[in-house]
Motif scaffolding. Structure first.
Motif, PDB file in Angstrom:
ATOM      1  N   VAL A 152      34.835 -24.508  31.495  1.00 41.10           N
ATOM      2  CA  VAL A 152      35.960 -23.771  30.898  1.00 41.10           C
ATOM      3  C   VAL A 152      35.473 -22.414  30.410  1.00 41.10           C
ATOM      4  N   VAL A 153      34.345 -22.385  29.715  1.00 43.76           N
ATOM      5  CA  VAL A 153      33.779 -21.116  29.233  1.00 43.76           C
ATOM      6  C   VAL A 153      33.538 -20.181  30.417  1.00 43.76           C
ATOM      7  N   ASN A 154      32.993 -20.713  31.501  1.00 42.08           N
ATOM      8  CA  ASN A 154      32.680 -19.936  32.694  1.00 42.08           C
ATOM      9  C   ASN A 154      33.947 -19.361  33.327  1.00 42.08           C
ATOM     10  N   VAL A 155      34.962 -20.185  33.481  1.00 38.19           N
ATOM     11  CA  VAL A 155      36.216 -19.731  34.092  1.00 38.19           C
ATOM     12  C   VAL A 155      36.898 -18.691  33.207  1.00 38.19           C
ATOM     13  N   VAL A 156      36.936 -18.932  31.910  1.00 40.23           N
ATOM     14  CA  VAL A 156      37.569 -17.981  30.990  1.00 40.23           C
ATOM     15  C   VAL A 156      36.823 -16.647  31.032  1.00 40.23           C
ATOM     16  N   ALA A 157      35.519 -16.680  31.153  1.00 36.76           N
ATOM     17  CA  ALA A 157      34.748 -15.434  31.227  1.00 36.76           C
ATOM     18  C   ALA A 157      35.157 -14.619  32.455  1.00 36.76           C
ATOM     19  N   VAL A 158      35.367 -15.280  33.581  1.00 40.34           N
ATOM     20  CA  VAL A 158      35.755 -14.570  34.804  1.00 40.34           C
ATOM     21  C   VAL A 158      37.195 -14.067  34.696  1.00 40.34           C
ATOM     22  N   VAL A 159      38.081 -14.928  34.211  1.00 33.54           N
ATOM     23  CA  VAL A 159      39.499 -14.581  34.128  1.00 33.54           C
ATOM     24  C   VAL A 159      39.743 -13.466  33.114  1.00 33.54           C
TER      25      VAL A 159
ATOM     26  N   GLU B 297      29.630  -7.689  15.424  1.00 36.01           N
ATOM     27  CA  GLU B 297      30.613  -6.591  15.442  1.00 36.01           C
ATOM     28  C   GLU B 297      30.892  -6.141  16.874  1.00 36.01           C
ATOM     29  N   THR B 298      29.858  -6.007  17.677  1.00 33.47           N
ATOM     30  CA  THR B 298      30.043  -5.622  19.080  1.00 33.47           C
ATOM     31  C   THR B 298      30.774  -6.723  19.840  1.00 33.47           C
ATOM     32  N   THR B 299      30.448  -7.960  19.532  1.00 36.86           N
ATOM     33  CA  THR B 299      31.137  -9.088  20.179  1.00 36.86           C
ATOM     34  C   THR B 299      32.625  -9.033  19.886  1.00 36.86           C
ATOM     35  N   LEU B 300      32.990  -8.835  18.621  1.00 34.84           N
ATOM     36  CA  LEU B 300      34.409  -8.736  18.272  1.00 34.84           C
ATOM     37  C   LEU B 300      35.073  -7.550  18.963  1.00 34.84           C
ATOM     38  N   LEU B 301      34.355  -6.437  19.044  1.00 30.96           N
ATOM     39  CA  LEU B 301      34.892  -5.262  19.728  1.00 30.96           C
ATOM     40  C   LEU B 301      35.123  -5.562  21.215  1.00 30.96           C
ATOM     41  N   LEU B 302      34.170  -6.219  21.843  1.00 29.94           N
ATOM     42  CA  LEU B 302      34.322  -6.569  23.263  1.00 29.94           C
ATOM     43  C   LEU B 302      35.506  -7.500  23.483  1.00 29.94           C
ATOM     44  N   PHE B 303      35.651  -8.491  22.618  1.00 29.95           N
ATOM     45  CA  PHE B 303      36.772  -9.418  22.772  1.00 29.95           C
ATOM     46  C   PHE B 303      38.105  -8.739  22.464  1.00 29.95           C
ATOM     47  N   THR B 304      38.075  -7.682  21.677  1.00 32.04           N
ATOM     48  CA  THR B 304      39.300  -6.947  21.372  1.00 32.04           C
ATOM     49  C   THR B 304      39.659  -5.964  22.487  1.00 32.04           C
TER      50      THR B 304
ATOM     51  N   TYR C 208      37.432  -7.952  26.903  1.00 35.26           N
ATOM     52  CA  TYR C 208      37.770  -9.297  27.379  1.00 35.26           C
ATOM     53  C   TYR C 208      39.205  -9.613  26.973  1.00 35.26           C
ATOM     54  N   LYS C 209      40.007  -9.958  27.908  1.00 33.87           N
ATOM     55  CA  LYS C 209      41.405 -10.304  27.632  1.00 33.87           C
ATOM     56  C   LYS C 209      41.583 -11.807  27.846  1.00 33.87           C
ATOM     57  N   VAL C 210      41.189 -12.585  26.854  1.00 34.67           N
ATOM     58  CA  VAL C 210      41.282 -14.039  26.941  1.00 34.67           C
ATOM     59  C   VAL C 210      42.743 -14.437  26.739  1.00 34.67           C
ATOM     60  N   PRO C 211      43.316 -15.134  27.720  1.00 33.91           N
ATOM     61  CA  PRO C 211      44.724 -15.522  27.575  1.00 33.91           C
ATOM     62  C   PRO C 211      44.913 -16.558  26.468  1.00 33.91           C
ATOM     63  N   LEU C 212      46.025 -16.462  25.774  1.00 35.24           N
ATOM     64  CA  LEU C 212      46.500 -17.427  24.780  1.00 35.24           C
ATOM     65  C   LEU C 212      45.749 -17.426  23.445  1.00 35.24           C
ATOM     66  N   LEU C 213      44.676 -16.665  23.320  1.00 25.85           N
ATOM     67  CA  LEU C 213      43.907 -16.670  22.070  1.00 25.85           C
ATOM     68  C   LEU C 213      43.806 -15.257  21.512  1.00 25.85           C
ATOM     69  N   SER C 214      43.782 -15.172  20.180  1.00 24.83           N
ATOM     70  CA  SER C 214      43.515 -13.882  19.556  1.00 24.83           C
ATOM     71  C   SER C 214      42.059 -13.500  19.859  1.00 24.83           C
ATOM     72  N   PRO C 215      41.740 -12.215  19.831  1.00 26.36           N
ATOM     73  CA  PRO C 215      40.350 -11.810  20.105  1.00 26.36           C
ATOM     74  C   PRO C 215      39.337 -12.485  19.168  1.00 26.36           C
ATOM     75  N   GLN C 216      39.688 -12.628  17.884  1.00 27.81           N
ATOM     76  CA  GLN C 216      38.766 -13.246  16.933  1.00 27.81           C
ATOM     77  C   GLN C 216      38.538 -14.724  17.276  1.00 27.81           C
ATOM     78  N   LEU C 217      39.623 -15.441  17.543  1.00 25.87           N
ATOM     79  CA  LEU C 217      39.494 -16.857  17.890  1.00 25.87           C
ATOM     80  C   LEU C 217      38.766 -17.039  19.217  1.00 25.87           C
ATOM     81  N   ALA C 218      39.034 -16.152  20.162  1.00 32.11           N
ATOM     82  CA  ALA C 218      38.341 -16.212  21.453  1.00 32.11           C
ATOM     83  C   ALA C 218      36.841 -15.975  21.272  1.00 32.11           C
ATOM     84  N   ALA C 219      36.483 -15.008  20.433  1.00 25.83           N
ATOM     85  CA  ALA C 219      35.064 -14.708  20.188  1.00 25.83           C
ATOM     86  C   ALA C 219      34.370 -15.891  19.520  1.00 25.83           C
TER      87      ALA C 219
END
Length: 162
Positions: free
Chosen positions: A102-109, A52-59, A62-73
């Motif tokens: 890729v995971v590392n770069v996406v985490a920074v971006v 639940e906290t992970t989903l909240l953080l991704f929502t 974390y602003k992952v480009p091109l992916l929904s928060p759920q898919l990014a999580a």
């Protein structure tokens, strides 16, 4: 016979140093794999322990480009749980190193603000992952010890795979 020159003695000494460093390459690659696998796998475990906290953080955070928060999580967590195991074993090692890159770069971006110390950690991980992807995961890996010999046996004569 003339005694060896200073240059010849220096070259002989450098040859010993070079051979010693070359002999440590498998251990260095294994150490990098163990370190990186631990870092990413523990991060994945943290995410899955409190989904639940992970989903909240991704929502929210974390602003992952091109992916929904759920898919990014889901993608990020799966990558952090599967790829480190493969990297540790040296199974599809270069693929695993590239995937974790890729995971590392996406985490920074995806973070709007990242502390300088955290950014430095990500840079260190990125350099180690790049080295493993470029130079390979070493002789002490499933790829090298088990898969490569089997691929070489099935390759056409004179077409050994490296």
């Amino acid at each position: 016979m003339n005694p060896p020159t200073l240059f010849q003695r220096g070259h002989a000494l450098w040859s010993v140093v070079t051979q010693t460093l070359n002999a440590t390459q498998p251990l260095a690659a294994l150490a990098a794999r163990v370190y990186l696998a631990q870092v990413f796998f523990l991060s994945g475990l943290t995410k899955i322990r409190d989904w639940e906290t992970t989903l909240l953080l991704f929502t929210e955070e974390y602003k992952v480009p091109l992916l929904s928060p759920q898919l990014a999580a889901i993608s990020g967590t799966a990558g952090e749980l599967v790829l480190p195991v493969l990297l540790l074993l040296g199974l599809a090692g270069r693929f695993s190193a590239l995937g974790l890159s890729v995971v590392n770069v996406v985490a920074v971006v995806s973070l709007a603000e990242i502390a300088p110390a955290a950014l430095q950690q990500h840079i260190t991980w990125g350099v180690l992952l790049a080295a493993l992807a470029i130079y390979g995961v070493g002789r002490w890996s499933v790829d090298c010890l088990w898969i490569q010999p089997r691929l070489n046996r099935t390759a056409a004569p004179g077409m050994a795979l490296n």
